[in-house]
Design an enzyme around this catalytic site. Sequence first.
Site, short mmCIF file in Angstrom:
data_model
loop_
_atom_site.label_atom_id
_atom_site.label_comp_id
_atom_site.label_asym_id
_atom_site.label_seq_id
_atom_site.Cartn_x
_atom_site.Cartn_y
_atom_site.Cartn_z
N CYS A 88 107.66 -6.07 57.83
CA CYS A 88 107.01 -5.36 58.93
C CYS A 88 107.22 -6.12 60.26
CB CYS A 88 105.54 -5.10 58.62
SG CYS A 88 104.81 -3.80 59.66
N HIS A 177 105.64 -2.35 53.60
CA HIS A 177 104.87 -3.44 52.98
C HIS A 177 105.03 -3.43 51.46
CE1 HIS A 177 102.64 -4.96 56.48
NE2 HIS A 177 102.64 -3.70 56.90
N GLU A 179 104.39 -6.15 49.64
CA GLU A 179 103.65 -7.31 49.14
C GLU A 179 102.26 -6.98 48.62
OE1 GLU A 179 102.37 -7.31 53.55
OE2 GLU A 179 103.92 -6.44 52.27
#
Length: 246
Positions: A88, A177, A179
């Site tokens: 990001c 994202h 993660e």
Amino acid sequence: MKVLILQHTDGEHPAAFGDLIAEAGDTAFVVELHLGERIPDMSEFDAMIVMGGPMDVWQTAEHPWLRAEKAAIATWVRAFRKPYLGICLGHQLLIDALGGLCEQMTPPEIGVLDVSLTAEATADPIFDGFEDTFRVMHWHGVEVTSLPEDTVVLAENANCNVQAVRFRDKAWGVQFHPELTPELVTGWLGDPGNYACAVEWLGSEEKAKQFALDCEAHVSTAQQQSRRLYAGLRAAVTRSAATLTD
């Protein structure tokens, strides 16, 4: 393997990548730039991961450490030529540090949405195992509008043309994202400021609540994505080491 991680806010920490680093027996060194921590001597590290954050790449007056961070990223990928993964904001910082351009996007992109791989991603090692089109979690109001030289687009969608990139052969950025963990999703959407942002960007509290549910349902998929991306990053480190010894 030693991984240097640059973090920009308490809430956007390595999350799944931290778990994967530990699982692989690798070592993570996290620099919390927003707390005034300085980037150490980078020569001892094998890979760099740069996390997301609420600030924009051009907000150097509000966050002076961004200047040093962008200089460090440029040195890492141009001079050291070691593997890099930006998430990001980390994706946008890679572009900005190399001379590309990031700008405010209208409307912002928020949701669990599809992205599609480009032809350039066909033989890309970090996207090995990904479907041609796959769902990811988005939460960003800035997009890449001009690419640096030697950079290719690896993923795109109708909302944002640059969802993933590769610079030369060892530096990657993803606008989404991967993660996510259950704890990270709970922390993000349990924060009043983040929740208010989601309501504003999505247009209603009902849509923000649905977004939270979508994120929770997406966590297991995101964890598979982060696993594949980290495996690709580790493989890039192995290739780099082999090149240096040839």
